[in-house]
Each structure stands twice: as C-alpha cells, then as structure tokens.
Design an enzyme around this catalytic site. Structure first.
Site, PDB file in Angstrom:
ATOM      1  N   ARG A 188       4.155 -28.946 -12.160  1.00  0.00           N
ATOM      2  CA  ARG A 188       4.629 -28.313 -10.926  1.00  0.00           C
ATOM      3  C   ARG A 188       6.184 -28.371 -10.633  1.00  0.00           C
ATOM      4  O   ARG A 188       6.782 -27.657  -9.982  1.00  0.00           O
ATOM      5  CB  ARG A 188       3.776 -28.869  -9.576  1.00  0.00           C
ATOM      6  CG  ARG A 188       4.254 -28.101  -8.321  1.00  0.00           C
ATOM      7  CD  ARG A 188       2.884 -27.859  -7.307  1.00  0.00           C
ATOM      8  NE  ARG A 188       2.247 -29.107  -7.272  1.00  0.00           N
ATOM      9  CZ  ARG A 188       2.817 -30.263  -6.672  1.00  0.00           C
ATOM     10  NH1 ARG A 188       3.954 -30.416  -5.989  1.00  0.00           N
ATOM     11  NH2 ARG A 188       1.927 -31.359  -6.580  1.00  0.00           N
ATOM     12  N   TYR A 246      11.593  -3.850  -0.566  1.00  0.00           N
ATOM     13  CA  TYR A 246      10.098  -3.663  -1.290  1.00  0.00           C
ATOM     14  C   TYR A 246       9.210  -4.130  -0.119  1.00  0.00           C
ATOM     15  O   TYR A 246       9.524  -5.212   0.604  1.00  0.00           O
ATOM     16  CB  TYR A 246       9.973  -4.904  -2.303  1.00  0.00           C
ATOM     17  CG  TYR A 246       8.604  -5.264  -2.678  1.00  0.00           C
ATOM     18  CD1 TYR A 246       7.871  -4.323  -3.077  1.00  0.00           C
ATOM     19  CD2 TYR A 246       8.328  -6.516  -2.496  1.00  0.00           C
ATOM     20  CE1 TYR A 246       6.609  -4.779  -3.259  1.00  0.00           C
ATOM     21  CE2 TYR A 246       7.096  -6.891  -2.734  1.00  0.00           C
ATOM     22  CZ  TYR A 246       6.061  -6.033  -3.231  1.00  0.00           C
ATOM     23  OH  TYR A 246       4.876  -6.445  -3.693  1.00  0.00           O
ATOM     24  N   LYS A 283       7.795  -7.370 -13.559  1.00  0.00           N
ATOM     25  CA  LYS A 283       7.946  -6.109 -13.975  1.00  0.00           C
ATOM     26  C   LYS A 283       8.899  -6.039 -15.142  1.00  0.00           C
ATOM     27  O   LYS A 283       7.982  -6.223 -16.315  1.00  0.00           O
ATOM     28  CB  LYS A 283       8.573  -5.490 -12.770  1.00  0.00           C
ATOM     29  CG  LYS A 283       8.186  -5.586 -11.529  1.00  0.00           C
ATOM     30  CD  LYS A 283       6.812  -4.896 -11.259  1.00  0.00           C
ATOM     31  CE  LYS A 283       6.014  -5.135 -10.027  1.00  0.00           C
ATOM     32  NZ  LYS A 283       6.089  -6.090  -9.178  1.00  0.00           N
ATOM     33  N   ASP A 292      17.415  -8.815  -4.592  1.00  0.00           N
ATOM     34  CA  ASP A 292      16.177  -8.623  -5.685  1.00  0.00           C
ATOM     35  C   ASP A 292      16.527  -7.591  -6.694  1.00  0.00           C
ATOM     36  O   ASP A 292      17.059  -6.637  -6.513  1.00  0.00           O
ATOM     37  CB  ASP A 292      15.110  -8.222  -4.739  1.00  0.00           C
ATOM     38  CG  ASP A 292      13.899  -7.828  -5.554  1.00  0.00           C
ATOM     39  OD1 ASP A 292      13.952  -7.541  -6.765  1.00  0.00           O
ATOM     40  OD2 ASP A 292      12.892  -7.854  -4.916  1.00  0.00           O
TER      41      ASP A 292
HETATM   42  C1  PLP Z   1      11.359  -4.949  -5.827  1.00  0.00           C
HETATM   43  C2  PLP Z   1      10.187  -5.608  -6.123  1.00  0.00           C
HETATM   44  N1  PLP Z   1      10.428  -6.896  -5.731  1.00  0.00           N
HETATM   45  C3  PLP Z   1       9.474  -7.880  -5.554  1.00  0.00           C
HETATM   46  C4  PLP Z   1       8.270  -7.764  -6.012  1.00  0.00           C
HETATM   47  C5  PLP Z   1       7.128  -8.830  -5.949  1.00  0.00           C
HETATM   48  O1  PLP Z   1       6.738  -9.087  -6.927  1.00  0.00           O
HETATM   49  P1  PLP Z   1       5.369  -9.709  -7.501  1.00  0.00           P
HETATM   50  O2  PLP Z   1       4.367  -8.666  -7.635  1.00  0.00           O
HETATM   51  O3  PLP Z   1       5.622 -10.224  -9.002  1.00  0.00           O
HETATM   52  O4  PLP Z   1       5.018 -10.805  -6.675  1.00  0.00           O
HETATM   53  C6  PLP Z   1       7.678  -6.361  -6.292  1.00  0.00           C
HETATM   54  C7  PLP Z   1       6.418  -6.134  -6.599  1.00  0.00           C
HETATM   55  O5  PLP Z   1       6.085  -4.756  -6.600  1.00  0.00           O
HETATM   56  C8  PLP Z   1       8.931  -5.544  -6.469  1.00  0.00           C
HETATM   57  O6  PLP Z   1       8.586  -4.234  -6.632  1.00  0.00           O
END
Ligand code: PLP
Length: 403
Positions: free
Chosen positions: A65, A118, A219, A194
């Site tokens: 962890r 997001y 992704k 992000d």
């Molecule tokens: C731009 C963006 N950031 C963060 C996330 C969150 O990622 P996760 O689904 O791996 O938790 C997503 C998920 O769709 C996303 O599109």
C-alpha cells in the site's frame, strides 16, 4: 532501479524511446518484459534491515500500500514522460484527483476549480470537499471565457490550490496553461492539471507552470479499456507528501498487475495518440460540413476558440471530440444508429465510444447548470478509437443519413 539506470544509459533521447524502455525493471533472467511483483508485503533477513528501510535509511519496500516495484516503475515512467520529478499511482483517476484536492485542502485556504471539469471531479467537490467545510470557488478559465481578471482576484484573496483540465471533458474547452500557470506562480498557489485527454504524448502541463499533473490511466495511458488506474506526477516535494500521506492513508492503491498493464500500454502511447488524432481530425472535418450538425468541438479545428493556444501547448489535437445536435432526441437517435462506434462512457480505448452527457455523465445537473458547464442537451461526446478511418466515416455518415 530501472534497467536503463542499471546499464548506465539514459532512455531520454526521445519520447517514444522513453515510453518503450523507461518502465523496464531489472531482471536476473534478462527477460524482455518486466516481472510483475504480485505481493502484499516484503520480508527481511533481520529486524535491523527492516527498521532501516522503514526509517528511509536504505531503499526498499515494506508493504504494497506504501510502495511496490512494478507500481514504482509506472510512477517513475509517467513522471519522466511529463517532465516531472516523481509520481504516485492510484487505483483510479478519481483516486489521484481526490488525493491532490485533499492535499491542497490541508492548507485550510479556499480551493479554486475550473468550471469546465470532468463530472467526477465536480462531484468530489460537491459531495466530499464542501460537506467537509472546505470552501471551493469556481472560475471560468477558458480562453473564450470571462478573462482571467476574476481568477486573479480569487488568487489574490488566497488559495490552497487550483485545479483545471484542458481540453475539458466533455465541452472540449481550452485553458491557456502558460497564462494560468504564470498567475499561479505569481501568487505562489500550486496548480494541478488533469491531462487525461491529451496524455503526455500531446501535452505536458508541467512545462507550462503546473505543479502537479493527474491522469486517469484508465484512458490513454492504459489504452485498451481493460483496467482502472490513476497517477499524479510533478515536483518531488508536492508528490513526496502525497505519496507518504494521502496515498497510503486513502488506500486507493494501484494493483501491480494494473501497473504492468499501464506500462505495457504506454509503450505504444505515442503511436496510438497519432492514430487517434488522424481519425478524429477526419471525423471533425466531415462533421463540420453536415447541415444537421450545429457545432463540432475539436481542438484541431482552426475555427475553435483557443486554437492558437492549442497550437502552442499541444503537439496534436487528440482523439476526443463533441458534436452538438438540435436537442437530446436527435443526439440519441444519432447514437442509436451507429454500428461501429459503441455506446459507453469511458474513452481513450481502441474501440470508438460515444456518450450523451445530458442524460448520462451529466444527468445529475439541471439544464441551466449543464448549459453553464458547456453541455447543451444535444451534445454527443465521441472518443475516436483506432478502427479503420473509412469505417468510422461511413458509420457516422450512415447514422446522420438515418436521422
Ligand atoms: C478527464 C477525466 N479525469 C478523470 C477521470 C476519472 O478517472 P477514473 O475513471 O479512472 O477514476 C475521468 C474519467 O472519465 C476523466 O474523463
């Protein structure tokens, strides 16, 4: 130690070389692919050895962890691809985002988040941070937004951190990272970006003033739609704190198996991003000529607001685009008529995926709130995959014809 360091060579000649070799772990059998350390804990020949690892006096691992060699290889690789000093992995992108925002919140100062984010990040703010009494201010950071004057005022009033996303999901709005980064630097406020949509192959926010970059590795980094993962990278000081406090204590730990799959995915990241971009560009060009399409949001279109910023801060426009139709009914009929492109909420996979934000990812918001977030009822978000460009074009053409 990774293999490139072990052999005394650096793998930093180019992005692709680093992506292919930079995550390799040393292996006694000289296996071409790295071993996966599927272990929860580590043993020691004596108490003294364990104590010195725990005290940080010698390198090593104690419990997965808090650290694992396969996960560590992935953290280090993404950090290097982004131009950062270190990284910390999480079980999902949301794990990384939660850890970074909680880390910022410990300043006890208000946080500033971009309006175009997001939905999971927004839900974390409204469902976790605000109920805990943490003040979060929303700023319009888009190049075509209200201008950065209001943002400067918010920074001047004091802030524990800024969080934004560019291009944004799903509105594909652009933030000028250098402008936002310069203001954050001026006021000494850390900036987290992000970078999931462009991936490190197309954009490196740390080079534009960001302190921390987060990714949903689910992704493009993983790239095959078969795992969940997340990572935060950046300057050693900030990441070191998150790696020793928020990450092990939140417990959103990435599994070694998924870290290995992400390392494997990253080997082809540059090629995949190029191929996604070629296909998305062709679809965007086609869609913008169609009378039934009200708007095409793709950072590669010169008609889009912020295109000159895109040319400056991105080396390619990526695989994400959104198309606006006249209302939800038409948008959903278009989606139902697609045959190659599948309906689903994720993105960055070889399979093209389409979703309808107003009734799917953004269904929890009122129409007015969605409009403010740049999500009209007729908007369809398309993650352009790696199928044959002609098949994708034919699919979209056929779906439009059926409307
Ligand atoms: C731009 C963006 N950031 C963060 C996330 C969150 O990622 P996760 O689904 O791996 O938790 C997503 C998920 O769709 C996303 O599109």
């Amino acid at each position: 130690m990774d293999r490139t360091e072990a052999s005394g060579k650096t793998a930093s000649e180019g992005f692709e070389t680093l992506a292919v070799h930079g995550g390799d772990l040393e292996d006694p059998f000289r296996a071409l692919t790295s071993p996966i350390y599927m272990t929860s804990t580590y043993t020691f020949p004596g108490v003294e050895e364990m104590s010195s690892v725990l005290a940080g006096e010698r390198p090593g691992y104690v419990y997965s962890r808090a650290g694992n060699p396969t996960v560590g290889a992935m953290e280090k690789l993404v950090a290097r691809l982004e131009g950062g000093e270190s990284g910390v992995a999480f079980a999902s992108g949301m794990g990384a985002i939660a850890a970074v925002l909680l880390h910022f919140a410990k300043s006890r100062l208000p946080l500033i988040v971009s309006r175009h984010l997001y939905t999971g990040t927004r839900h974390f703010v409204s469902g976790m941070l605000e109920p805990l009494g943490i003040l979060v201010k929303v700023a319009d950071l888009r190049v075509n937004g209200e201008g950065l004057g209001n943002f400067r005022e918010l920074l001047r009033a004091g802030a524990g951190g800024v969080f934004c996303e560019t291009p944004s999901n799903p509105s594909l709005d652009i933030v000028d990272l250098s402008a936002v980064g310069a203001l954050c630097t001026e006021y000494g406020v850390p900036l987290a970006v992000d970078n999931t949509f462009p991936s490190p192959a197309l954009q490196n926010p740390l080079r534009h003033g960001a302190t921390i970059v987060v990714h949903s590795a689910t992704k493009y980094l993983g790239g095959h739609g078969d795992l969940l993962g997340g990572v935060a990278v950046g300057r050693a000081e900030a990441i070191g704190k998150i790696a020793t406090v928020e990450s092990p204590l939140l417990g959103a730990t990435l599994s070694p198996m998924n870290a290995w799959l992400i390392l494997r995915g990253i080997k082809t990241l540059a090629l995949r991003m190029e191929a996604h971009t070629v296909r998305a560009t062709a679809l965007a060009q086609f869609l913008k000529e169609q009378p039934m399409v009200l708007d095409v949001r793709y950072p590669g279109l010169s008609s889009r607001p912020g295109h000159e910023v895109v040319l400056r801060q991105m080396s390619g426009a990526g695989g994400m685009l959104s198309v606006a139709f006249d209302g939800a009914v038409r948008a959903r009929r278009f989606m139902d008529a697609l045959r190659v492109i599948r309906i689903g909420v994720s993105l960055g996979d070889p399979s093209s995926l389409v979703e309808h934000p107003a009734t799917m990812s953004h269904r929890g918001y009122s129409k007015e709130q969605r409009e403010l977030m740049g999500v009209p009822d007729g908007l369809v978000r398309l993650s352009v995959g790696l199928e044959s460009p002609d098949d994708l074009l034919r699919d979209v053409e056929g779906a439009l014809r059926s409307l």
